[in-house]
Design a protein around this motif. Structure first.
Motif, PDB file in Angstrom:
ATOM      1  N   PHE A 158       0.870  -1.236  -0.157  1.00 60.41           N
ATOM      2  CA  PHE A 158       0.135   0.076  -0.014  1.00 60.41           C
ATOM      3  C   PHE A 158       0.942   1.329  -0.045  1.00 60.41           C
ATOM      4  CE2 PHE A 158      -3.728  -2.467   2.297  1.00 60.41           C
ATOM      5  CZ  PHE A 158      -3.799  -3.280   1.379  1.00 60.41           C
ATOM      6  N   TYR A 159       1.897   1.297   0.682  1.00 64.67           N
ATOM      7  CA  TYR A 159       2.803   2.081   1.028  1.00 64.67           C
ATOM      8  C   TYR A 159       3.952   1.929   1.661  1.00 64.67           C
ATOM      9  CZ  TYR A 159       1.560   3.662   5.623  1.00 64.67           C
ATOM     10  OH  TYR A 159       0.992   3.654   6.849  1.00 64.67           O
ATOM     11  N   MET A 219       5.866   7.010   1.284  1.00 58.70           N
ATOM     12  CA  MET A 219       4.835   8.026   2.118  1.00 58.70           C
ATOM     13  C   MET A 219       5.424   9.611   2.052  1.00 58.70           C
ATOM     14  SD  MET A 219       1.787   8.783   3.172  1.00 58.70           S
ATOM     15  CE  MET A 219       1.040   7.349   3.218  1.00 58.70           C
ATOM     16  N   LYS A 271       5.519  11.537  -1.114  1.00 60.64           N
ATOM     17  CA  LYS A 271       4.238  12.013  -1.271  1.00 60.64           C
ATOM     18  C   LYS A 271       3.770  13.027  -0.487  1.00 60.64           C
ATOM     19  CE  LYS A 271       2.809   7.832  -3.807  1.00 60.64           C
ATOM     20  NZ  LYS A 271       2.097   6.575  -3.944  1.00 60.64           N
ATOM     21  N   GLN A 272       3.954  13.051   0.662  1.00 64.89           N
ATOM     22  CA  GLN A 272       3.696  14.120   1.607  1.00 64.89           C
ATOM     23  C   GLN A 272       4.350  15.374   1.408  1.00 64.89           C
ATOM     24  OE1 GLN A 272       4.095  12.434   5.395  1.00 64.89           O
ATOM     25  NE2 GLN A 272       1.721  11.675   5.667  1.00 64.89           N
TER      26      GLN A 272
END
Lengths: 651, 651
Positions: free
Chosen positions: A315-316, A321, A324-325
């Protein structure tokens, strides 16, 4: 004749288990380049058919598309998808002038451009010229297939109960959920042998655990189900939850069994349980440890498993993450070159290739990037279980199948074709995959009947089941939040009893043909062309299949159709199992016919001068009464019935 | 006989233009409830067929699914989609006992559950019991259809050049892009009448502007194309960019022509140009103003338009964006109950129903929420253009079609079936929509040949084109960033010349049948059941169509197929246009046949005792030489050829 060519320094996949001497020079077909990665190029004639690629999109004839072997958690099997869950790199060019097979033993991304860029050009390419190429000559496509099957070893043989019908749904949580499934089937006399346990049976999605609040006495519950002749089939996912005190996590840490990052620390990825480590199943010690963990369920009476999320799905990762954040924060703060709407476009999709680039395996003591061996993960997770079963329960066959796979895994378990949808087109997609899967060694196969994603309808489920009657794995499975699709969610349950009942009436035939195919490195499902290779129409039929040596199947796969056109390459007997339990038999001539088939009927065709056994219907496999066996078709013919105890492993 | 029932206080849609007295009481079919919204319930017999619903998913027979009339910018036409771009609320129950038509004149979300929940139950429901219900009795489904067509008024009639072939792609920007398309077609003798201008011709995606850097002399460019017998077809989007000094924006503000928010300020929504206002085309004054704006392009020689993004599509609104940013910030700051991965799940998708809830129209001086009239927007945008054309260029037909529509719009323009994909299944989906579209009044229709989204292949494009030969709108269109799909991107261009050439050879027939259908409130495409209503097999054929009164079409829609099975309900002449320009004719008996059709051939079937005109191929419509006209088929038969100047509007 099979020739093996070695290019560069291949990673050992254990796909081929027969010793084959290495040939010098280049294959006599096509052009090979190792200049910039690897490429094989061959010019096809217009009439050539290309078979193979196992679990892959599009047709039985693979021409006209570009396929990428890259095991992917892909829940939308639309026509444009180049990669599904498996990587099955075997093709056969069935030509007017030349026929040959190719197995490209290469454990990561591999592209088959089969007339996509130019209609006449077959081009196989990959990034590294480190691979084994097997080139198979033979008298025809069928002969080439059997030669290939012979070098990759015998296909997995499940217990006989695994040929019964199974009911599944992502969402069954408590004993009452399972008991309801069983009691509704028994009450309506709809046969049932298995109920599947999707992720909710676990304690917080932790592998090899059971939610003890819901199941305070799991062994007792397994026994209770067994008394009702039901086998529970729990799911096992690839990721091991990071949680102090959880035995699999602690043991994995202690034994150093988890996949790594480049710095040697354990690789972390979020899946259903949250952050997990992946068992490094490419490392024999870790594989042995992970396989032995299945004993926690075996010892409570479980004799069936499905391995899931083993591409491995991610999923990540914390690193992905964070990236992306960072982008999201820039967008929100206005420091980005993108307009605000870009948040929704940039954030959608989930490209995990950079996550895989951060994941490592320990192979022969060296760290190897996951991207170099990606397609071997699900294969070796399932191998882990199978190798452990051989030690833990040497006198019993265990039902085992996997979502992700590579050729070689066919020796250890079956597969299901992943997260399909409640689409009519997915009946046909499933049918088209079946012969290719068999060619690649996967005999115990099936799709989620009724469709996993989206909402089914009663007629769709019945037509799906009428195909599923013939697939070794016959399971109704659906996703949470879709329309409930157990048979008892719909009107007129007797129609479901009729269709599923046919499976049990045919079970002696289906089991015999499965065992003959497995023991003889042969095909259970074949394209019509393999039996009627001189029939130009038969050669291009993509919606009928030969099953074993005796029958042809032609399921109905369009909505609101009272039947379908069917092509008979020779005289056959049209057999229809009617809802009242009688069997219609009509002799039909070679040529085109329209077969009328109601929603509660199952059709098949018996080849000229062949016959098949049928028995009376039973509510579970062990209740089949072999004294009711009779033959239908051309009853003067011979038939070799295969029987065994259905449990003892075959040496 | 048609009966009209009025429930509550309906919004006027202008769908029906014939005066029909209002009946008292309830229809003689089904059960109506106005207790909790509106519902109509009817129990279907197993043999009943349900036709209609125009642009909708699934089959010609609409049974077995749940459809929602809710005009939607939906780019993934998979089988589970309940709503597409149009809302066409007309169905026919073609029953063994009873046949009747129903038109539910209701301008927003309306649900047709046609045997989805229970296979035997038709249920039509909506939230407000404010609607007009038309119930049509007739001798059969065809008769009912013609009665319905008669009350909704004559279908749109395009200029004759619109029956030529058009090439399109999202991505053509500069004159050189368009010139290349034309020169490649002319060079290879692939006929061409139109080149489409997608959003890149505009100045910053501003309606009624042209990028003057790319087109310093746009009128000159239009003239240049005309000299080459090419009509340019620019796109017009629904949203008017918010930009000071831009005339459409300034005029819209000054005239108060834009849609509102509840507080009376102008509603803002981001689409291609960034933030825009939507013209309030439900308000006659705004509609007149917006229509008149097309003159800026008409006056430069443009005689063809396509209206797009008029559901209306919304990427985001400032209010919706603020809500999503709030959720995102909470997630990033850890103040949310959701784990970080939820960002990617919550942010994906784009639910614009809350945006529509903030949008208002001024109808008869009162603010009406968009959600009450949603399905009328694209209809009235296209009506705006058509009503303006009647004033601006009263002596000429203008090509006009739209993405979104409602019944009533069929009088003003055609439609294309939106953003399909380069999927084989979308050839068949297009075919299945065609008769339903005709039943609902939409005669000038077609799909994006080759597929809009995803990557096409040469064989897919050729098979798409061989269906497109018969659709009034014949356009090859594709999205930016997909594989380029003009014919010259592929090998053997002569095959494309052969297939597209057949369109021009058949044009006198296709145009005649179109005009007869339009002038007679009749069907251009019919299900086989409408012609052969007593033939049980013909009644369920979903992949063949009648075209006009003379021919049956049966396109090949599967990859790698050398042909397809075809059912003939009576003796017919199988006609195949061969690649060398000759025409094969063979008399075939009633029954099932396998029709061999190569990729460069176009098949059709001429009904017993009918004939059709064919002419020599031409490179554009105006070059068709009618002196080359000959008849093929049963040449003793009669045929009524329709001819006109192709330009003058029909009174």
């Amino acid at each position: 004749m099979i020739q093996k060519y070695i290019y560069g320094d291949p990673i050992e996949t254990d796909a081929v288990i027969k010793e084959i001497p290495t040939s010098e020079g280049h294959p006599s077909y096509g052009t090979i380049s190792t200049q910039d990665g690897f490429s094989f190029t061959y010019i096809m004639q217009p009439e050539d058919i290309v078979y193979g690629l196992g679990e892959s999109n599009r047709g039985i004839n693979k021409r006209g598309f570009l396929y990428v072997s890259n095991c992917t958690d892909e829940p939308n099997h639309t026509e444009d998808k180049q990669s599904l869950y498996g990587a099955h790199n075997f093709i056969i060019v069935d030509g007017i002038n030349h026929s040959f097979g190719l197995f490209v033993d290469y454990p990561t991304n591999l592209t088959f451009d089969i007339g996509y860029t130019r209609q006449d050009t077959l081009s196989i390419t990959c990034a590294d010229a480190d691979l084994k190429l097997y080139v198979i000559d033979g008298s025809d496509a069928y002969d080439i297939t059997r030669q290939f099957r012979h070098i990759i070893g015998r296909s997995y043989i499940p217990p006989r109960f695994a040929f019964g019908f199974g009911q599944s749904r992502w969402g069954y949580e408590k004993p009452e959920d399972f008991r309801k499934v069983v009691s509704e089937h028994r009450k309506a006399h709809v046969p049932l042998d298995m109920v599947y346990m999707d992720i909710d049976y676990m304690d917080g999605y932790k592998d090899f655990t059971v939610n003890t609040e819901a199941f305070p006495d799991f062994k007792g519950f397994v026994d209770e189900m067994k008394e009702d002749h039901i086998h529970l089939v729990p799911i096992i996912d690839a990721g091991v939850k990071i949680e102090e005190g959880y035995d699999a996590y602690e043991e994995g840490l202690a034994g150093d069994y988890f996949c790594k990052k480049e710095d040697g620390s354990n690789f972390e990825a979020a899946v259903w349980p949250g952050l997990t480590h992946f068992p490094d199943v490419l490392n024999p010690a870790a594989r042995a440890w992970f396989g032995q963990k299945y004993d926690s369920l075996l010892s409570q009476g479980i004799d069936a498993f499905w391995n899931d999320m083993n591409e491995p799905a991610i999923f990540y990762t914390p690193e992905g993450m964070a990236e992306k954040q960072k982008i999201t924060k820039e967008l929100l703060s206005g420091d980005s070159k993108y307009p605000p709407v870009a948040i929704f476009y940039l954030m959608s999709g989930n490209d995990i290739s950079s996550d895989y680039a951060r994941m490592y395996h320990k192979i022969d003591g060296k760290l190897v990037c996951h991207n170099k061996v990606h397609n071997l993960f699900g294969y070796n997770m399932t191998r882990a279980a199978s190798e452990a079963f051989a030690k833990l329960v040497p006198d019993r066959r265990i039902l085992l199948f996997s979502r992700s796979s590579y050729i070689g895994m066919h020796r250890y378990g079956g597969i299901w074709t992943g997260d399909n949808k409640s689409w009519w087109s997915h009946i046909l997609l499933c049918l088209k995959m079946l012969p290719g899967l068999n060619m690649c060694g996967f005999l115990y196969v099936g799709c989620d009947l009724g469709g996993f994603g989206e909402n089914t309808t009663r007629d769709l489920l019945l037509r799906f089941l009428a195909l599923g009657v013939f697939t070794p794995l016959m399971r109704n499975h659906s996703a949470t939040r879709t329309r409930e699709q157990e048979f008892y969610q719909f009107e007129d349950p007797q129609d479901f009893a009729a269709v599923i009942g046919v499976r049990y009436r045919l079970l002696p035939y289906l089991y015999s043909e499965y065992m003959k195919a497995a023991l003889g490195d042969d095909l259970y499902f074949k394209p019509l062309a393999f039996t009627y290779s001189d029939d130009a129409v038969a050669r291009q039929i993509e919606d009928q299949l030969m099953l074993g040596n005796e029958i042809m199947i032609a399921p109905v796969y369009t909505q609101n159709a009272a039947g379908r056109p069917v092509y008979l390459p020779e005289e056959m007997i049209f057999v229809k199992f009617l809802a009242d339990g009688t069997i219609l038999q009509e002799k039909w001539e070679k040529g085109w016919h329209f077969a009328e088939v109601a929603l509660n009927e199952v059709p098949l065709f018996i080849r000229k001068d062949h016959k098949i056994p049928v028995v009376d219907v039973a509510e579970y496999v062990d209740a089949i009464d072999m004294t009711t066996l009779q033959y239908i078709g051309y009853t003067d013919a011979d038939y070799e019935l295969y029987t065994d105890d259905g449990i003892t492993p075959i040496a």
